[in-house]
Design a protein around this motif. Sequence first.
Motif, PDB file in Angstrom:
ATOM      1  N   THR A  88       0.831  -1.205   0.000  1.00 52.15           N
ATOM      2  CA  THR A  88       0.000   0.000   0.000  1.00 52.15           C
ATOM      3  C   THR A  88       0.864   1.252   0.000  1.00 52.15           C
ATOM      4  OG1 THR A  88      -1.778  -1.133   1.187  1.00 52.15           O
ATOM      5  CG2 THR A  88      -1.778   1.280   1.253  1.00 52.15           C
ATOM      6  N   SER A  89       1.880   1.263   0.859  1.00 50.94           N
ATOM      7  CA  SER A  89       2.762   2.430   0.951  1.00 50.94           C
ATOM      8  C   SER A  89       3.566   2.615  -0.329  1.00 50.94           C
ATOM      9  CB  SER A  89       3.696   2.292   2.149  1.00 50.94           C
ATOM     10  OG  SER A  89       2.987   2.332   3.359  1.00 50.94           O
ATOM     11  N   VAL A  90       4.064   1.523  -0.903  1.00 49.87           N
ATOM     12  CA  VAL A  90       4.881   1.620  -2.113  1.00 49.87           C
ATOM     13  C   VAL A  90       4.053   2.155  -3.283  1.00 49.87           C
ATOM     14  CG1 VAL A  90       6.131   0.278  -3.856  1.00 49.87           C
ATOM     15  CG2 VAL A  90       6.559  -0.123  -1.432  1.00 49.87           C
ATOM     16  N   VAL A  91       2.838   1.640  -3.444  1.00 51.15           N
ATOM     17  CA  VAL A  91       2.014   2.059  -4.578  1.00 51.15           C
ATOM     18  C   VAL A  91       1.531   3.504  -4.407  1.00 51.15           C
ATOM     19  CG1 VAL A  91      -0.145   1.656  -5.816  1.00 51.15           C
ATOM     20  CG2 VAL A  91       1.301  -0.278  -5.168  1.00 51.15           C
ATOM     21  N   LEU A  92       1.045   3.841  -3.217  1.00 54.02           N
ATOM     22  CA  LEU A  92       0.512   5.190  -3.009  1.00 54.02           C
ATOM     23  C   LEU A  92       1.604   6.248  -3.003  1.00 54.02           C
ATOM     24  CD1 LEU A  92      -2.301   4.721  -0.330  1.00 54.02           C
ATOM     25  CD2 LEU A  92      -2.542   5.195  -2.767  1.00 54.02           C
ATOM     26  N   ALA A  93       2.717   5.938  -2.336  1.00 58.03           N
ATOM     27  CA  ALA A  93       3.785   6.937  -2.219  1.00 58.03           C
ATOM     28  C   ALA A  93       4.764   6.864  -3.377  1.00 58.03           C
ATOM     29  CB  ALA A  93       4.537   6.741  -0.900  1.00 58.03           C
ATOM     30  N   GLY A  94       4.691   5.787  -4.184  1.00 59.71           N
ATOM     31  CA  GLY A  94       5.543   5.677  -5.362  1.00 59.71           C
ATOM     32  C   GLY A  94       4.829   6.269  -6.562  1.00 59.71           C
ATOM     33  N   PRO A  95       4.329   5.446  -7.479  1.00 57.70           N
ATOM     34  CA  PRO A  95       3.625   5.998  -8.647  1.00 57.70           C
ATOM     35  C   PRO A  95       2.346   6.710  -8.263  1.00 57.70           C
ATOM     36  CG  PRO A  95       3.315   3.617  -8.527  1.00 57.70           C
ATOM     37  CD  PRO A  95       4.360   3.970  -7.494  1.00 57.70           C
ATOM     38  N   GLY A  96       1.794   6.376  -7.090  1.00 59.21           N
ATOM     39  CA  GLY A  96       0.539   6.979  -6.664  1.00 59.21           C
ATOM     40  C   GLY A  96       0.620   8.459  -6.372  1.00 59.21           C
ATOM     41  N   TRP A  97       1.844   8.988  -6.256  1.00 59.78           N
ATOM     42  CA  TRP A  97       1.964  10.437  -6.025  1.00 59.78           C
ATOM     43  C   TRP A  97       1.250  11.226  -7.115  1.00 59.78           C
ATOM     44  CZ3 TRP A  97       3.600  14.212  -9.234  1.00 59.78           C
ATOM     45  CH2 TRP A  97       4.343  13.836 -10.363  1.00 59.78           C
ATOM     46  N   VAL A  98       1.238  10.657  -8.348  1.00 63.13           N
ATOM     47  CA  VAL A  98       0.681  11.403  -9.475  1.00 63.13           C
ATOM     48  C   VAL A  98      -0.842  11.520  -9.373  1.00 63.13           C
ATOM     49  CG1 VAL A  98       0.275   9.461 -11.070  1.00 63.13           C
ATOM     50  CG2 VAL A  98       0.900  11.722 -11.967  1.00 63.13           C
ATOM     51  N   LEU A  99      -1.485  10.612  -8.652  1.00 63.98           N
ATOM     52  CA  LEU A  99      -2.928  10.724  -8.465  1.00 63.98           C
ATOM     53  C   LEU A  99      -3.255  11.979  -7.658  1.00 63.98           C
ATOM     54  CD1 LEU A  99      -3.744   6.982  -7.659  1.00 63.98           C
ATOM     55  CD2 LEU A  99      -3.711   8.137  -9.883  1.00 63.98           C
ATOM     56  N   PHE A 100      -2.479  12.201  -6.599  1.00 59.16           N
ATOM     57  CA  PHE A 100      -2.665  13.405  -5.794  1.00 59.16           C
ATOM     58  C   PHE A 100      -2.272  14.646  -6.606  1.00 59.16           C
ATOM     59  CE2 PHE A 100      -1.772   9.862  -2.949  1.00 59.16           C
ATOM     60  CZ  PHE A 100      -2.826   9.948  -2.046  1.00 59.16           C
ATOM     61  N   GLY A 101      -1.200  14.525  -7.383  1.00 52.59           N
ATOM     62  CA  GLY A 101      -0.756  15.642  -8.203  1.00 52.59           C
ATOM     63  C   GLY A 101      -1.788  16.024  -9.244  1.00 52.59           C
ATOM     64  N   ALA A 102      -2.410  15.018  -9.872  1.00 52.70           N
ATOM     65  CA  ALA A 102      -3.426  15.290 -10.890  1.00 52.70           C
ATOM     66  C   ALA A 102      -4.630  16.011 -10.289  1.00 52.70           C
ATOM     67  CB  ALA A 102      -3.865  13.988 -11.555  1.00 52.70           C
ATOM     68  N   VAL A 103      -5.033  15.593  -9.092  1.00 55.60           N
ATOM     69  CA  VAL A 103      -6.149  16.263  -8.414  1.00 55.60           C
ATOM     70  C   VAL A 103      -5.787  17.727  -8.142  1.00 55.60           C
ATOM     71  CG1 VAL A 103      -7.477  16.357  -6.274  1.00 55.60           C
ATOM     72  CG2 VAL A 103      -7.093  14.167  -7.397  1.00 55.60           C
ATOM     73  N   LYS A 104      -4.567  17.976  -7.700  1.00 53.86           N
ATOM     74  CA  LYS A 104      -4.145  19.354  -7.425  1.00 53.86           C
ATOM     75  C   LYS A 104      -4.119  20.195  -8.704  1.00 53.86           C
ATOM     76  CE  LYS A 104      -0.373  19.501  -5.021  1.00 53.86           C
ATOM     77  NZ  LYS A 104       0.984  18.980  -4.803  1.00 53.86           N
ATOM     78  N   GLN A 105      -3.691  19.597  -9.802  1.00 51.10           N
ATOM     79  CA  GLN A 105      -3.687  20.335 -11.069  1.00 51.10           C
ATOM     80  C   GLN A 105      -5.112  20.698 -11.493  1.00 51.10           C
ATOM     81  OE1 GLN A 105      -1.505  17.685 -13.616  1.00 51.10           O
ATOM     82  NE2 GLN A 105       0.402  17.985 -12.486  1.00 51.10           N
ATOM     83  N   ALA A 106      -6.026  19.755 -11.331  1.00 49.69           N
ATOM     84  CA  ALA A 106      -7.432  20.035 -11.672  1.00 49.69           C
ATOM     85  C   ALA A 106      -7.998  21.128 -10.763  1.00 49.69           C
ATOM     86  CB  ALA A 106      -8.258  18.759 -11.553  1.00 49.69           C
ATOM     87  N   ILE A 107      -7.625  21.086  -9.469  1.00 54.85           N
ATOM     88  CA  ILE A 107      -8.064  22.131  -8.535  1.00 54.85           C
ATOM     89  C   ILE A 107      -7.475  23.477  -8.950  1.00 54.85           C
ATOM     90  CG2 ILE A 107      -7.857  22.945  -6.153  1.00 54.85           C
ATOM     91  CD1 ILE A 107      -7.970  20.016  -5.257  1.00 54.85           C
ATOM     92  N   GLY A 108      -6.223  23.457  -9.448  1.00 54.49           N
ATOM     93  CA  GLY A 108      -5.597  24.690  -9.906  1.00 54.49           C
ATOM     94  C   GLY A 108      -6.384  25.335 -11.036  1.00 54.49           C
ATOM     95  N   VAL A 109      -6.891  24.512 -11.964  1.00 51.14           N
ATOM     96  CA  VAL A 109      -7.738  25.041 -13.037  1.00 51.14           C
ATOM     97  C   VAL A 109      -9.005  25.638 -12.441  1.00 51.14           C
ATOM     98  CG1 VAL A 109      -8.942  24.520 -15.184  1.00 51.14           C
ATOM     99  CG2 VAL A 109      -6.858  23.256 -14.607  1.00 51.14           C
ATOM    100  N   PHE A 110      -9.611  24.911 -11.524  1.00 48.21           N
ATOM    101  CA  PHE A 110     -10.862  25.356 -10.894  1.00 48.21           C
ATOM    102  C   PHE A 110     -10.694  26.711 -10.206  1.00 48.21           C
ATOM    103  CE2 PHE A 110     -13.524  25.501  -7.052  1.00 48.21           C
ATOM    104  CZ  PHE A 110     -14.784  25.414  -7.624  1.00 48.21           C
ATOM    105  N   MET A 111      -9.650  26.844  -9.391  1.00 53.20           N
ATOM    106  CA  MET A 111      -9.464  28.084  -8.637  1.00 53.20           C
ATOM    107  C   MET A 111      -9.052  29.235  -9.550  1.00 53.20           C
ATOM    108  SD  MET A 111      -7.976  27.054  -4.902  1.00 53.20           S
ATOM    109  CE  MET A 111      -6.418  26.418  -5.498  1.00 53.20           C
ATOM    110  N   ALA A 112      -8.270  28.943 -10.589  1.00 55.20           N
ATOM    111  CA  ALA A 112      -7.873  29.996 -11.526  1.00 55.20           C
ATOM    112  C   ALA A 112      -9.093  30.560 -12.247  1.00 55.20           C
ATOM    113  CB  ALA A 112      -6.866  29.451 -12.529  1.00 55.20           C
ATOM    114  N   VAL A 113      -9.997  29.685 -12.664  1.00 55.16           N
ATOM    115  CA  VAL A 113     -11.227  30.143 -13.320  1.00 55.16           C
ATOM    116  C   VAL A 113     -12.069  30.958 -12.338  1.00 55.16           C
ATOM    117  CG1 VAL A 113     -13.401  29.381 -14.377  1.00 55.16           C
ATOM    118  CG2 VAL A 113     -11.255  28.260 -14.984  1.00 55.16           C
ATOM    119  N   TYR A 114     -12.087  30.512 -11.086  1.00 57.92           N
ATOM    120  CA  TYR A 114     -12.907  31.189 -10.065  1.00 57.92           C
ATOM    121  C   TYR A 114     -12.433  32.623  -9.805  1.00 57.92           C
ATOM    122  CZ  TYR A 114     -15.368  32.091  -5.711  1.00 57.92           C
ATOM    123  OH  TYR A 114     -16.177  32.647  -4.753  1.00 57.92           O
TER     124      TYR A 114
END
Length: 537
Positions: free
Chosen positions: A252-278
């Motif tokens: 669990t730790s290897v997957v989430l903290a390894g390649p899984g970092w990009v899942l959190f990063g992708a959410v932050k990028q989408a939030i960045g679009v949302f807040m910029a539009v706002y």
Amino acid sequence: MDATTAPPVQRQATKETLEDYTLRFAPRTYRRWTPAVVGASALGGIAYMADFSIGAGIGLTHGTGNALLAIGVAAVVIFVTGFPLAYYGARYNIDLDLITRGSGFGYYGSVITSVIFASFTFIFFATEGSIMAQGLRYALGLPLWLGYLVSTLVIIPLVIYGMKALAKLQSWTNPLWLLLMVAPLVFLIVQDPDSVSRWLSHEGTGGSGLSTAAVMLGAGVCLSLMGQIGEQIDYLRFMPPRTAENRRAWWTSVVLAGPGWVLFGAVKQAIGVFMAVYVLDAVGAAAAVEPIEQFTGVFKQMLPPWLVVPLALVLVVLSQVKINVTNAYSGSLAWTNSFTRVTKHYPGRLVFVLVNLAIALVLMEANMFSFLNNVLSFYSNCAMAWVVTVATDIGVNKYLLKLSPKQPEFRRGMLYAVNPVGVVSFVASSALSIAVYFGLFGNAIQPYSPLVAVVIAVVLTPLVAILTRGRYYLRRTDDGITEPLLDADGNPSGTRYDCVVCGEPYERPDMTASAAGGTICSLCLSTDRTGTHVLPA
């Protein structure tokens, strides 16, 4: 410092509390953390706010639909390529440079990728430091040049003691960071549901609707973050041995903290679009990509005026400190790896902490943030060529073709100086994708340079391995020590041997027999200028 002559008491390499096993296998005796603590520490490093700026830049330019597709495409590529690297780092307790050496590049061939990774860390440090300086200017009126200096100097005392200090810093600050980031977003969506529809319908400055070219241009910016897997592995190499008892927590730790970092990063990028539009209408396009403006705009809707700026400043500073200690730490490892192999001199990791920070400070003072997306788009071609080549060597050459040895090797004397498999693939992939990026093959395919980098690396890595029949991976198959490298559970052995040069005990995977007699640790072997201890081919 020459390993054949330096007295052990003077050798900085023995001060592993500070050096953090810079060029070494990370031993069991040091890896006392649980999988959950290591994973949480690694994920603490993704608190960076550049994701919000990157997402905002893509969304405001190409529209929300293209931005979300671009973010998704990049996330899939980063996850797939990051998985084998994260597994190898956590399973065999070595960093990405040591993995790269035995995965197609050779002992000296991976120097070029270490320099590329070091470049990633100071570019990213400069990006994050610029965001912190923007926050200090917004909240305290601090001039940008002084904010750049403060954001650099504050990192030095935090990064000196390596993983022991970083694990505490990341674990303790994660809950506060999550609360400050998530709470305002949830509040805004609940209070202003129309903000979601405005976000989804935003067309960007182009206003041309969905476009494959726009998606690939956006993905190219996101894919520049592919090198982040190296920073995740700098934490994951301290995972404890995988056992039947901790198997689920380990994976669990290897997957989430390894390649899984990009899942959190992708959410932050989408939030960045949302807040910029706002905040776009209120602050304008230039300011809308700045995270401090984004979060301040949202905080104003939910907090009393006197609390808005201080809380936004706390979030920005906390995020930047969490990521920039990782950038400084990983950069110091990468620079030291390169310098030591080329010069056979080990100055100590802390020297390169200062070198990395100095370069980042120069970039910040040169206002690199103003052309962030252009820098990242160009850099992504090199980062992708490297990471995809190593991932393909592990996934295809090791496990499918079986031309590359499954067990990673990083020690001098055991590897050829240069392995054409990785070097040829990397050079061809990065060169061709950069040529496409600059339009040398026409404007029609220019947006597809990331795809070129990925495809060339995936195709050439196994092709060169087949043509060379895997001959250039291992210079030797026997390191002169009879005990196996792995124990019965497949984990690196914990048996310790004394080094004939520095006199320090190190665990089995870090040791080889010395041509002069006895056993020698990998770092002393790296600094052996005369080759006295290097085993013959």
